[in-house]
Scaffold this active site. Sequence first.
Site, PDB file in Angstrom:
ATOM      1  N   ASP A   1       0.928  -0.998  -0.098  1.00  0.00           N
ATOM      2  CA  ASP A   1      -0.009   0.017   0.194  1.00  0.00           C
ATOM      3  C   ASP A   1       0.926   1.259   0.023  1.00  0.00           C
ATOM      4  OD1 ASP A   1       0.998  -0.419   2.607  1.00  0.00           O
ATOM      5  OD2 ASP A   1      -1.099  -0.762   3.426  1.00  0.00           O
TER       6      ASP A   1
ATOM      7  N   ASN B   1      -7.778  -2.563  14.431  1.00  0.00           N
ATOM      8  CA  ASN B   1      -9.191  -2.852  13.893  1.00  0.00           C
ATOM      9  C   ASN B   1      -9.075  -4.132  13.188  1.00  0.00           C
ATOM     10  OD1 ASN B   1      -8.229  -1.805  11.461  1.00  0.00           O
ATOM     11  ND2 ASN B   1      -9.767  -0.328  11.405  1.00  0.00           N
TER      12      ASN B   1
END
Length: 234
Positions: free
Chosen positions: A66, A132
């Site tokens: 990314d 998360n």
Amino acid sequence: MPFFEVIKVETQQQAASVVVDKLAKDLHEGTLNVIGLATGSTMIPVYKKIVESPLDFSLVTAFNLDEYVGLTPTNKNSYAYFMHEHLFSKKKFKETNIQNGVAEDLEVECARYENKLNEHPLDIQFLGVGENGHIAFNEPGTPFDSVTHVANLTDSTLGVNSQFFDDDEKIPNTAFTMGIASIMNAKKIILLAFGEKKRLAIEALLGDKITEQLPITVLKKHPHVTVITDILID
Ligand code: GLP
């Protein structure tokens, strides 16, 4: 039979040694030609150990997971900069790839990256995990069939990752990321997670549920996963 191993370590240095041993074996056997790399503090000891090792990556092509949209490779918060700093300036690779954070057309850039990935199937993909449960920048709710795309970062991720940015510098709220399907195409996955902040994610990975709300849980569908962690799960 799927392969799923959890290796419990005491320290990140120990974890780095485990990773380097695995890479050495695959390089020796000629089965490591394309590697998927990750960023984040979790990966730093691994890259240090790789740099210190005699391992030869000059025939290996690398792809990163990314990159923030809007950051140039010279911006010290870009993942291109991180990779140069920790690995690419010190170890020779055949070729390195990362999404172009300042590409003019985001969709064209995503398609270009995904096509290139398809031409070079990943032999091993490194992964860290967000608090998360995100993998790469695939936030909770990302479809499991997603390929390289631009992700909107959640408040949780922005909060955690903004600590690396200076006060006067705003963290981008979007990022290019390989999709879940792009990651799942890798032949082997090595996921690293350290510290209590990652407990929820690791417990989800080791639990029964597979849900897009916790992207890490998709790895239970992958045929070859190694988890290296210092988190004790009973
Ligand atoms: C970012 C990256 C993820 C990485 C995560 C964890 O959000 N996009 O690929 O796994 O950070 O980072 P750290 O290793 O610093 O905990």
